[in-house]
Design an enzyme around this catalytic site. Structure first.
Site, short mmCIF file in Angstrom:
data_model
loop_
_atom_site.label_atom_id
_atom_site.label_comp_id
_atom_site.label_asym_id
_atom_site.label_seq_id
_atom_site.Cartn_x
_atom_site.Cartn_y
_atom_site.Cartn_z
N LYS A 102 0.82 -1.22 0.00
CA LYS A 102 0.00 0.00 0.00
C LYS A 102 0.85 1.28 0.00
O LYS A 102 2.06 1.23 0.27
CB LYS A 102 -0.94 -0.02 1.21
CG LYS A 102 -1.95 -1.18 1.19
CD LYS A 102 -2.95 -1.04 2.33
CE LYS A 102 -3.95 -2.18 2.31
NZ LYS A 102 -5.02 -1.99 3.34
N TYR A 146 -12.44 -2.19 -3.94
CA TYR A 146 -12.93 -2.37 -2.57
C TYR A 146 -14.46 -2.26 -2.48
O TYR A 146 -14.98 -1.95 -1.41
CB TYR A 146 -12.29 -1.33 -1.64
CG TYR A 146 -10.89 -1.69 -1.17
CD1 TYR A 146 -10.68 -2.78 -0.31
CD2 TYR A 146 -9.79 -0.94 -1.54
CE1 TYR A 146 -9.42 -3.10 0.15
CE2 TYR A 146 -8.50 -1.26 -1.08
CZ TYR A 146 -8.34 -2.35 -0.24
OH TYR A 146 -7.08 -2.68 0.23
N PHE A 194 -15.57 3.67 6.78
CA PHE A 194 -14.21 4.06 6.39
C PHE A 194 -13.96 3.96 4.88
O PHE A 194 -12.83 4.12 4.45
CB PHE A 194 -13.18 3.23 7.16
CG PHE A 194 -13.34 1.73 7.00
CD1 PHE A 194 -12.85 1.07 5.89
CD2 PHE A 194 -13.98 0.98 7.98
CE1 PHE A 194 -12.99 -0.31 5.74
CE2 PHE A 194 -14.12 -0.40 7.85
CZ PHE A 194 -13.62 -1.04 6.72
N ARG A 231 -1.71 -14.37 4.76
CA ARG A 231 -2.40 -13.69 5.86
C ARG A 231 -1.60 -13.82 7.16
O ARG A 231 -1.58 -12.90 7.98
CB ARG A 231 -3.84 -14.21 6.00
CG ARG A 231 -4.67 -13.84 4.78
CD ARG A 231 -6.10 -14.30 4.88
NE ARG A 231 -6.87 -13.51 5.82
CZ ARG A 231 -7.33 -12.29 5.58
NH1 ARG A 231 -7.06 -11.67 4.44
NH2 ARG A 231 -8.04 -11.65 6.48
N THR A 234 -5.19 -7.17 10.79
CA THR A 234 -5.49 -5.91 10.09
C THR A 234 -5.03 -4.71 10.91
O THR A 234 -4.43 -3.78 10.37
CB THR A 234 -7.02 -5.81 9.85
OG1 THR A 234 -7.43 -6.96 9.12
CG2 THR A 234 -7.37 -4.55 9.06
N ASN A 267 -2.08 0.27 6.70
CA ASN A 267 -1.53 -0.96 7.27
C ASN A 267 -0.63 -1.73 6.30
O ASN A 267 -0.51 -2.95 6.39
CB ASN A 267 -2.65 -1.84 7.85
CG ASN A 267 -3.63 -2.31 6.80
OD1 ASN A 267 -3.56 -1.91 5.65
ND2 ASN A 267 -4.55 -3.17 7.19
N HIS A 304 -2.27 -5.43 1.65
CA HIS A 304 -3.57 -6.09 1.51
C HIS A 304 -3.31 -7.50 1.02
O HIS A 304 -2.41 -7.72 0.21
CB HIS A 304 -4.45 -5.37 0.48
CG HIS A 304 -5.63 -6.20 0.03
ND1 HIS A 304 -6.79 -6.27 0.74
CD2 HIS A 304 -5.78 -7.03 -1.04
CE1 HIS A 304 -7.62 -7.11 0.13
NE2 HIS A 304 -7.03 -7.58 -0.95
N GLU A 360 -9.59 -11.09 -7.45
CA GLU A 360 -8.68 -9.95 -7.26
C GLU A 360 -7.48 -10.04 -8.20
O GLU A 360 -7.01 -9.01 -8.69
CB GLU A 360 -8.23 -9.90 -5.80
CG GLU A 360 -9.37 -9.51 -4.86
CD GLU A 360 -8.94 -9.37 -3.40
OE1 GLU A 360 -9.79 -8.95 -2.60
OE2 GLU A 360 -7.77 -9.63 -3.08
P1 CMP Z 1 -7.45 -4.58 3.64
O1 CMP Z 1 -6.97 -5.96 3.89
O2 CMP Z 1 -6.85 -3.85 2.51
O3 CMP Z 1 -9.03 -4.63 3.43
C1 CMP Z 1 -9.89 -3.55 3.76
C2 CMP Z 1 -9.16 -2.47 4.46
O4 CMP Z 1 -9.96 -1.54 5.12
C3 CMP Z 1 -8.28 -3.05 5.52
O5 CMP Z 1 -7.20 -3.74 4.96
C4 CMP Z 1 -7.92 -1.82 6.34
O6 CMP Z 1 -6.75 -1.19 5.86
C5 CMP Z 1 -9.10 -0.92 6.07
N1 CMP Z 1 -9.82 -0.66 7.32
C6 CMP Z 1 -10.39 -1.58 8.11
N2 CMP Z 1 -10.94 -0.96 9.18
C7 CMP Z 1 -10.68 0.36 9.05
C8 CMP Z 1 -10.98 1.49 9.84
N3 CMP Z 1 -11.65 1.37 10.98
N4 CMP Z 1 -10.56 2.69 9.40
C9 CMP Z 1 -9.88 2.79 8.22
N5 CMP Z 1 -9.59 1.73 7.43
C10 CMP Z 1 -9.97 0.53 7.85
#
Ligand code: CMP
Length: 140
Positions: free
Chosen positions: A11, A51, A59, A87, A93, A114, A117, A128
């Site tokens: 990311k 997404y 969010f 994972r 996450t 984070n 993904h 995907e």
């Molecule tokens: P990802 O695995 O990319 O899939 C969905 C993403 O949403 C997740 O990782 C997080 O980065 C993001 N996400 C989940 N919860 C929150 C949150 N509370 N605020 C912002 N982003 C979020």
């Protein structure tokens, strides 16, 4: 366990901090093979499409803006049980919950930013991967 493929995205928070190589080393050290990889910048519309499953979440706007805020590295990882293994290598996450040594424990800045993904199941992995790559681009 069968050989699988999974989609990974490094990311914008991680590409900004020049962490692509360190993150790829974590995948390779875990026995995952990078069989396709490209660095691209998503538009907001492309991030929203990728997404779409999260479109009702509070969010969603923040997530898709962030994913379009800088370069990402999209990649296909291959290996035995690759979906689950990836994972495990990524960690939870929320980096606060991520196990020591995982990518998110070491590199993630927050639950939103984070660093990586990864697909959550073989079926979503297939969808995907097809979102970003043609079959000709996957070289195992
Ligand atoms: P990802 O695995 O990319 O899939 C969905 C993403 O949403 C997740 O990782 C997080 O980065 C993001 N996400 C989940 N919860 C929150 C949150 N509370 N605020 C912002 N982003 C979020």
């Amino acid at each position: 366990m069968a050989t699988e493929r999974t989609l990974s995205i490094i990311k914008p928070d991680a590409t900004r901090r020049n962490l692509t190589g360190k993150i790829n080393a974590k995948f390779e050290d875990a026995g995952l093979r990078i069989v396709a990889q490209k660095r691209i910048q998503l538009t907001k519309a492309q991030a929203e499409k990728f997404y779409a499953v999260h479109s009702a979440r509070p969010f969603f706007g923040e997530l898709t803006e962030f994913m379009a805020s800088g370069p990402v590295v999209v990649q296909v990882l291959e290996g035995e049980g690759a979906v689950l293994k990836n994972r495990e290598v990524m960690g939870a996450t929320n980096p606060k919950d991520a196990a020591p040594g995982t990518i998110r424990a070491e590199f993630a800045e927050s639950v939103g930013e984070n660093s990586v993904h990864g697909s959550d199941a073989p079926e979503t992995a297939a969808e995907e991967i097809a979102f970003f790559f043609s079959g000709l681009e996957l070289v195992g």
